[in-house]
Every structure is written in structure tokens, then in C-alpha cells.
Enzyme design. Structure first.
Site, PDB file in Angstrom:
ATOM      1  N   ASP A  72      21.978  15.239   8.458  1.00 33.71           N
ATOM      2  CA  ASP A  72      21.528  14.941   6.782  1.00 33.71           C
ATOM      3  C   ASP A  72      22.561  15.754   6.006  1.00 33.71           C
ATOM      4  O   ASP A  72      23.266  16.658   6.436  1.00 33.71           O
ATOM      5  CB  ASP A  72      20.197  15.589   6.811  1.00 33.71           C
ATOM      6  CG  ASP A  72      19.867  16.931   7.107  1.00 33.71           C
ATOM      7  OD1 ASP A  72      20.519  17.365   7.995  1.00 33.71           O
ATOM      8  OD2 ASP A  72      19.064  17.684   6.711  1.00 33.71           O
ATOM      9  N   GLU A 137      18.072  19.699   8.418  1.00 34.90           N
ATOM     10  CA  GLU A 137      18.739  20.827   8.293  1.00 34.90           C
ATOM     11  C   GLU A 137      18.689  21.541   6.921  1.00 34.90           C
ATOM     12  O   GLU A 137      18.533  22.596   6.476  1.00 34.90           O
ATOM     13  CB  GLU A 137      19.972  21.060   8.774  1.00 34.90           C
ATOM     14  CG  GLU A 137      20.517  22.662   9.200  1.00 34.90           C
ATOM     15  CD  GLU A 137      21.027  23.272   8.097  1.00 34.90           C
ATOM     16  OE1 GLU A 137      21.286  24.400   8.055  1.00 34.90           O
ATOM     17  OE2 GLU A 137      21.732  22.491   7.216  1.00 34.90           O
ATOM     18  N   GLU A 166      28.343  24.550  12.005  1.00 31.50           N
ATOM     19  CA  GLU A 166      28.489  24.956  10.544  1.00 31.50           C
ATOM     20  C   GLU A 166      29.503  25.452  10.114  1.00 31.50           C
ATOM     21  O   GLU A 166      30.443  25.839  10.734  1.00 31.50           O
ATOM     22  CB  GLU A 166      27.554  26.120  10.255  1.00 31.50           C
ATOM     23  CG  GLU A 166      26.030  25.740  10.593  1.00 31.50           C
ATOM     24  CD  GLU A 166      25.452  24.669   9.162  1.00 31.50           C
ATOM     25  OE1 GLU A 166      26.174  24.802   8.280  1.00 31.50           O
ATOM     26  OE2 GLU A 166      24.333  24.160   9.371  1.00 31.50           O
TER      27      GLU A 166
END
EC number: 3.5.1.18
Length: 379
Positions: A72, A137, A166
Site C-alpha cells: 500500500d 502499513e 523501509e
């Protein structure tokens, strides 16, 4: 065009605004299934999650390295402010533009292609590779990684290492990785007073005046000194509201929202007790509702950090910095079932911004770092 760049573009072209996966995980699943991964979709309240695992020759006794991330993305913001449409991958000046380019579809593509190259080179690898991917997330994060972790816990699944994709780098790929994150705890405080006419304060109790000394003490408090890995815990007010908007009415209550970002030097219970002690010392009549969105976690130097640092240095020549700064991530959930969790991905200067992008020169080196870690830990 490299395989990693092509897959990145394919994923960016999916408008997967949280929590809508837009079939990104299906694209990944098709590639992983072809490698022999057992792929499982775990849906929860409109959120799509993927757990995929490929065992090695050591079976369940082998070490397991998981790649974790999210499909997402955050909303685009005003489309007219984008130089090119956010879900049509575009190249300009050596950069790939699109929502999710940095956060974190390049990492997802690099995970997949690194796994493909690793399996091709090491068909009889001993350890296991897994993927833990969510579409929740960037949103509330209540039906994503945390749900998969709970399911894996119930099954007794063991994770030995986890890399979360990340975007941790700052200016160059690999200059910063995160080996931990601070915890986050919020409070909703309502201080009660007595509403009245502002000309007759003796007939009222002003909750703002009552709160002010306690607020000053809370703001000045040193909660801890931090430790080797974390800076000192911080306490910040995010919202303060009282009154009706009228200039002649003493409000009946004052509402305060605050947040702790806390390290392993403090505990939830300890911080809560100290806040209550300060409020009680000032004789306030109040209610206080707590919410903990994540506990701090830390991965000390060890096998995973060593493998990642070596891979980054070999691929880029950079000596990386281990850091625990920044906000929370899904690593806080994974740390419940995995003793070594580290976040590493591309530079984060454009994440969540208009014209989000990644420099193309980082795409394949990112994949190579992930592959090198696989080779060091589970080959």
C-alpha cells in the site's frame, strides 16, 4: 531495463492506495510460486496480506530469513501538482517517478528478484526464505502485519532474521539502516472544571488554569537519559482544546492529546505512573485514556546486522550507520516473533511527497545487497 526496474514499474502502475492492494501481491505471488514458494493470502477487513515461504534442504530446522514490506501507498495529494501521473512510471534525469517508488515498491521488486537470482544460483540452499507482505502499513495497521504475526505465533512459526524494506537511507544507498525503533504511546487527557461567566471566576473553575502548572511540569520532565542505542524519551503535546469559542465563558473542561516516543530505557507502566503522579500532585480532577501503538524494539549487533553491513560495504563501498531514529514501522510487530529485525531500503527524501522518486542507480544495487545477505545467511 533490468528485471528489478521492470518489476518496480509494474508495481508502481498499480494504484494501491491503502488498504487496496490492487493485485500487487498477486504479481509477487506468481513470481514466487514459480520458484517453489508456498504462498498464502491472509485477508482481514479489506486488507490483503501475503505469507510465502520456501524451505531449504534443512527443512524446518534451517534458519529462516523473511523479507517484510507493504504494497500500500499513501494518497497522492493534488494530482495537478505532480509533474507526471503518480501511477504511470516516468523517467526523468536518472530518476524513476511514481507513488511508491521509494516507499516501498522498489524494495518489494528487489526482494523478489534477489530471491530469484539466489534460488537460481543456490537451488539446494539450506535455510528458508519467506515474504511477509501487507496492504495495511500506511493506514491503521490493525489488519496487516500484526494479524499475520498473530497467526504465525499461533502456528509456532519461527523467524530467525527479518529485513523490512523501509526506505532508511538518506542520501546514498546504505548510509543508514534501522536496527530498532522507539515505542509510541498516546494519551487523551480531559481535565474537569466548572463552566461559568468569565466575569464571575469565583463561581467557576477554569480547567486551563488548573492544567497549566501540571502541563509545565510534564513538558520539563526528563523521562530518561536514553541509552547506547536510543535517544532520551520525548513527551509532546499534539492537541490542546478548551472553550466554546465565546469570549465570556470559562470552559467546563480542557482536552489534551499527547504522545510519548520512548526507548528501551523506559516502560509503558513506568511512564504512565509518572504522568498520573504529576497530575495527582496538582490535585486535578481528570480522566486519562491511554493507547500504545507500538513497543520499542532493538536488534543488537549480530549475524543479521553483520551480514547486512558487509553486503552494503561490498556493493557500495559505504560503511553504514545503525540508527533507531524516526517513527514506528511494522518492525515493531515482527520483533515479537523474530529476534533480529533490521530495516533497510532506498533513500527516503521524497517519500509521501509530490513527485516521489528513486534514483535508478540505486535499484539494482539494492537488489544485490538483499541477495548478498541471503547468500551469507541461508545458502
Amino acid at each position: 531495463m533490468s528485471a528489478t526496474l521492470a518489476l518496480t514499474e509494474q508495481l508502481i502502475a498499480r494504484a494501491s492506495v491503502t488498504p487496496d492492494d490492487q493485485h500487487c501481491q498477486q504479481i509477487m505471488t506468481e513470481r514466487l510460486a514459480a520458484l517453489g514458494f508456498e504462498c498464502e493470502t491472509i485477508a482481514s477487513h479489506g486488507v490483503t496480506n501475503l505469507w510465502a515461504v520456501k524451505r531449504g534442504t534443512d527443512g524446518r530446522d534451517g534458519k529462516l530469513l523473511a523479507f517484510a514490506g507493504h504494497t500500500d501507498v499513501v494518497p497522492t495529494g493534488p494530482l495537478e501538482q505532480w509533474t507526471s501521473p503518480p501511477f504511470i512510471p516516468a523517467h526523468r534525469d536518472g530518476k524513476l517517478y511514481g507513488r511508491g517508488a521509494a516507499d516501498m515498491k522498489t524494495s518489494l521488486a528487489a526482494f523478489v528478484v534477489a530471491s530469484e537470482e539466489f534460488v537460481a544460483a543456490h537451488p539446494d540452499h539450506r535455510g528458508a526464505i519467506a515474504f511477509l507482505i501487507t496492504s495495511d502499513e500506511e493506514g491503521p495497521a490493525t489488519d496487516g502485519t500484526v494479524k499475520v504475526v498473530e497467526l504465525l505465533q499461533a502456528r509456532g512459526e519461527r523467524l530467525d532474521y527479518c529485513i523490512v524494506g523501509e526506505p532508511t537511507s538518506t542520501t546514498e544507498l546504505g548510509d543508514v539502516v534501522k536496527n530498532g525503533r522507539r515505542g509510541s504511546m498516546s494519551g487523551e487527557l480531559v481535565v474537569k472544571g466548572v463552566q461559568g461567566h468569565i466575569a464571575y471566576p469565583h463561581l467557576a473553575k477554569n480547567p486551563i488554569h488548573l492544567l497549566a502548572p501540571a502541563l509545565a511540569e510534564l513538558a520539563a520532565e526528563q523521562w530518561d537519559a536514553g541509552n547506547e542505542y536510543f535517544p532520551p524519551t520525548t513527551w509532546q503535546v499534539s492537541n490542546l482544546h478548551a472553550g466554546t469559542g465565546a469570549t465570556n465563558v470559562i470552559p467546563g473542561h480542557a482536552d489534551l492529546l499527547f504522545n510519548f516516543r520512548f526507548s528501551t530505557a523506559s516502560t509503558v507502566e513506568g511512564l504512565q505512573a509518572r504522568v498520573h503522579a504529576i497530575l495527582d500532585k496538582h490535585g486535578l480532577e481528570y480522566t486519562l485514556k491511554w493507547s500504545v501503538s507500538g513497543l520499542p524494539f532493538l536488534t543488537p549487533r549480530g549475524e543479521l546486522s553483520g551480514a547486512l553491513e558487509h553486503a552494503i560495504r561490498t556493493e557500495t563501498g559505504i560503511t553504514t550507520e545503525l540508527s533507531t531514529t524516526g517513527g514506528t514501522s511494522d518492525g515493531r510487530f515482527i520483533a515479537r516473533i523474530c529476534p533480529q529485525v533490521i530495516e533497510f531500503g532506498p533513500p527516503n527524501g521524497s517519500i509521501h511527497k509530490i513527485d516521489e522518486h528513486i534514483e535508478v542507480r540505486f535499484v539494482d544495487p539494492l537488489k544485490n545487497v538483499y541477495r548478498r545477505v541471503l547468500e551469507q545467511l541461508i545458502a
